[in-house]
Design a protein around this motif. Sequence first.
Motif, PDB file in Angstrom:
ATOM      1  N   HIS A 257     -21.862 -14.552  30.465  1.00  0.00           N
ATOM      2  CA  HIS A 257     -20.835 -14.274  29.455  1.00  0.00           C
ATOM      3  C   HIS A 257     -21.492 -14.348  28.076  1.00  0.00           C
ATOM      4  CE1 HIS A 257     -17.671 -14.453  32.452  1.00  0.00           C
ATOM      5  NE2 HIS A 257     -18.025 -15.669  32.803  1.00  0.00           N
ATOM      6  N   PRO A 258     -22.182 -13.313  27.642  1.00  0.00           N
ATOM      7  CA  PRO A 258     -22.863 -13.358  26.339  1.00  0.00           C
ATOM      8  C   PRO A 258     -21.925 -13.615  25.169  1.00  0.00           C
ATOM      9  CG  PRO A 258     -23.610 -11.484  27.641  1.00  0.00           C
ATOM     10  CD  PRO A 258     -22.426 -12.042  28.349  1.00  0.00           C
ATOM     11  N   ASP A 259     -20.640 -13.318  25.358  1.00  0.00           N
ATOM     12  CA  ASP A 259     -19.682 -13.510  24.270  1.00  0.00           C
ATOM     13  C   ASP A 259     -19.113 -14.921  24.229  1.00  0.00           C
ATOM     14  OD1 ASP A 259     -18.559 -12.750  26.776  1.00  0.00           O
ATOM     15  OD2 ASP A 259     -16.617 -12.407  25.817  1.00  0.00           O
ATOM     16  N   LEU A 260     -19.419 -15.755  25.216  1.00  0.00           N
ATOM     17  CA  LEU A 260     -18.830 -17.098  25.266  1.00  0.00           C
ATOM     18  C   LEU A 260     -19.186 -17.954  24.054  1.00  0.00           C
ATOM     19  CD1 LEU A 260     -18.352 -19.429  28.270  1.00  0.00           C
ATOM     20  CD2 LEU A 260     -19.565 -20.313  26.284  1.00  0.00           C
TER      21      LEU A 260
ATOM     22  N   ASN B 267     -15.718 -29.479  29.716  1.00  0.00           N
ATOM     23  CA  ASN B 267     -14.485 -28.713  29.571  1.00  0.00           C
ATOM     24  C   ASN B 267     -14.554 -27.933  28.267  1.00  0.00           C
ATOM     25  OD1 ASN B 267     -12.516 -29.278  31.826  1.00  0.00           O
ATOM     26  ND2 ASN B 267     -13.169 -31.354  31.305  1.00  0.00           N
ATOM     27  N   LEU B 268     -14.453 -26.613  28.386  1.00  0.00           N
ATOM     28  CA  LEU B 268     -14.705 -25.699  27.277  1.00  0.00           C
ATOM     29  C   LEU B 268     -13.445 -24.927  26.928  1.00  0.00           C
ATOM     30  CD1 LEU B 268     -18.041 -24.234  28.718  1.00  0.00           C
ATOM     31  CD2 LEU B 268     -17.790 -26.195  27.174  1.00  0.00           C
ATOM     32  N   LEU B 269     -12.973 -25.113  25.711  1.00  0.00           N
ATOM     33  CA  LEU B 269     -11.805 -24.383  25.227  1.00  0.00           C
ATOM     34  C   LEU B 269     -12.277 -23.185  24.414  1.00  0.00           C
ATOM     35  CD1 LEU B 269      -8.696 -24.271  24.884  1.00  0.00           C
ATOM     36  CD2 LEU B 269      -9.016 -25.585  22.771  1.00  0.00           C
ATOM     37  N   LEU B 270     -11.805 -21.987  24.778  1.00  0.00           N
ATOM     38  CA  LEU B 270     -12.178 -20.749  24.089  1.00  0.00           C
ATOM     39  C   LEU B 270     -11.002 -20.236  23.266  1.00  0.00           C
ATOM     40  CD1 LEU B 270     -14.036 -18.943  27.004  1.00  0.00           C
ATOM     41  CD2 LEU B 270     -14.911 -20.658  25.421  1.00  0.00           C
ATOM     42  N   ARG B 271     -11.312 -19.500  22.221  1.00  0.00           N
ATOM     43  CA  ARG B 271     -10.246 -18.993  21.361  1.00  0.00           C
ATOM     44  C   ARG B 271      -9.618 -17.720  21.905  1.00  0.00           C
ATOM     45  NH1 ARG B 271     -14.589 -18.552  17.777  1.00  0.00           N
ATOM     46  NH2 ARG B 271     -13.602 -20.150  16.497  1.00  0.00           N
ATOM     47  N   GLU B 272     -10.330 -17.010  22.805  1.00  0.00           N
ATOM     48  CA  GLU B 272      -9.794 -15.772  23.364  1.00  0.00           C
ATOM     49  C   GLU B 272     -10.485 -15.482  24.686  1.00  0.00           C
ATOM     50  OE1 GLU B 272     -11.846 -12.133  21.322  1.00  0.00           O
ATOM     51  OE2 GLU B 272     -11.434 -13.637  19.767  1.00  0.00           O
ATOM     52  N   PRO B 273      -9.924 -14.595  25.498  1.00  0.00           N
ATOM     53  CA  PRO B 273     -10.518 -14.306  26.806  1.00  0.00           C
ATOM     54  C   PRO B 273     -11.932 -13.752  26.690  1.00  0.00           C
ATOM     55  CG  PRO B 273      -8.266 -13.489  26.694  1.00  0.00           C
ATOM     56  CD  PRO B 273      -8.643 -13.898  25.306  1.00  0.00           C
ATOM     57  N   LEU B 274     -12.695 -13.953  27.762  1.00  0.00           N
ATOM     58  CA  LEU B 274     -14.047 -13.419  27.842  1.00  0.00           C
ATOM     59  C   LEU B 274     -14.007 -11.939  28.197  1.00  0.00           C
ATOM     60  CD1 LEU B 274     -15.613 -16.383  29.827  1.00  0.00           C
ATOM     61  CD2 LEU B 274     -16.098 -15.800  27.441  1.00  0.00           C
ATOM     62  N   LEU B 275     -15.041 -11.230  27.779  1.00  0.00           N
ATOM     63  CA  LEU B 275     -15.144  -9.818  28.122  1.00  0.00           C
ATOM     64  C   LEU B 275     -15.285  -9.652  29.627  1.00  0.00           C
ATOM     65  CD1 LEU B 275     -17.594  -8.612  25.326  1.00  0.00           C
ATOM     66  CD2 LEU B 275     -15.091  -8.332  25.398  1.00  0.00           C
ATOM     67  N   THR B 276     -14.711  -8.589  30.151  1.00  0.00           N
ATOM     68  CA  THR B 276     -14.768  -8.310  31.575  1.00  0.00           C
ATOM     69  C   THR B 276     -16.152  -7.801  31.959  1.00  0.00           C
ATOM     70  OG1 THR B 276     -12.418  -7.772  31.604  1.00  0.00           O
ATOM     71  CG2 THR B 276     -13.748  -6.975  33.450  1.00  0.00           C
ATOM     72  N   ARG B 277     -16.695  -8.346  33.039  1.00  0.00           N
ATOM     73  CA  ARG B 277     -17.953  -7.854  33.591  1.00  0.00           C
ATOM     74  C   ARG B 277     -17.656  -7.053  34.860  1.00  0.00           C
ATOM     75  NH1 ARG B 277     -22.492 -10.445  31.647  1.00  0.00           N
ATOM     76  NH2 ARG B 277     -23.495  -8.551  32.438  1.00  0.00           N
TER      77      ARG B 277
END
Length: 517
Positions: A446-449, A366-376
Amino acid sequence: MLKRRELLLAGLASAGCTPDAPSLQGGWVGTHPERGHRLRGALPAAGGPARKASVIIVGAGIAGLACARELVRRGVDDIALLDLEDQAGGNSRSHRLDGSPCPLGAHYLPLPGDEAREVSELLHELGLARSRLGRTEWNDRQLCHSPQERLFIDGEWHESLLPPADDAATREQYRRFADLVAQAQREAGFAMPTRRAPWTAAHAALDAQTFAAWLDRAGLDSARLRWYLDYCCRDDFGADASGVSAWAGLHYFASRHGFHAPGDETAEREPVLTWAEGNGWLSARMAEPLRERIHLGRSVLRVTEGRHGVDLQAWNEATGAPERWQARAVVLAVPIFIAARLLAPAPDALRIAAGRLSYAPWLTANLLLREPLLTRPGAPPAWDNVRYGTTALGYVDARHQSLDPTPRPPLLTAYLALPTTQRSSLLSQPWQHWVRVVGDELAQIHPDLPAKLVRADLCRFGHAMSIPTPGLRSSEALAALGRARGRVVFAHADLASYSVFEEAYTAGVAAATLLSL
């Protein structure tokens, strides 16, 4: 220049995904492998006064909970459920991260077919379905919201997990496989749960060979079809088409809604029930009425059948002390290989069946991110998201079912069904190692993940699911355990040779029915 993989790992390091970087929070949650491993060593001496119940159920997973519910429904109130974990539900449990629910294991339930009567009754009881004018109406709130699934292939997201047919030959193979599944449904017969279908020579012949070999003989060698079928087998069975039987591979489709080739006008999206916490939603509601009867943190170490009853030796994980239990009957609602270690002496059928079974290790992150991922490019974000060409199972969005419009950071649950050769590594490597493995996989799409990851809570199952290897479903030893009568009976999805909710729930109800006759 750095190679692509080195760039990805560098990105993970910058996000704190290294053992010595304190910025990334997380750790192991949900399971305690060391408790199960007590069975490997010398057993502690039994102690304390014996606690008693009419029926003791060992294992509070779906089968154990179903058994207890059915016993209570039949008027058998003096029961106790013992489980080594601190939360009931087995492979169907949940977690909370940043105050939000998310799954630790199984995360959806297909709508039950006509043969899954017990499951259908449960869903009606829980308010997920109702009968109206002879038809079943489902609670729209609990059905998976659209868009349901997508596949990353050819540099963009594609709706549906079935890869698009990129040439005429692939389209033809899709159609031929659909025809073969339909033929198997008509001529052999499949059902979910599998005990509701006849077992014939045709089934045994399919069970005697791998699914991959059967596909080879059928001339189905399209790379896209074969990847998809490997994905499906790994998703339900923990191994690809070369590791499961042809019976299992066909059962995946023929026991439910078949296989529909692209362009099939009769095809409909297979509806599924899902929740933010996955099937933990179901197990929590099954366990709630039984809460006074469930004893968590109890590692059962030995089960001995005597002339007048059954004795159990257990270890109380909270107090660090042994416990004794006595019952007139015991239900072993645990994996078969565990039952073989617990029951002394183990009957021949149990010993033989345990020797035939193999289990897939499983990891959820379970991965919590600080902001949305970039749209592909391509299809919009969906509940289930998978990358073509990988052996990973992708990720689900734990917030996909939420109706709350308040912006929240993404919470993703990634799944890995690992080869059995990696079980030792799963148990021995630190959680930071597995964050890198998961992050490396997801960074492909998702390279920005990596740079947005702030917390990772990981759950490991060393023996998550039985793999339906060739010949297992035909095993007489396995069938004998399902027919067992006496003071000790068995209730687990393993009896069907593979692990899904419908099989576990039905096995639990069947065991309760036996004991209450």
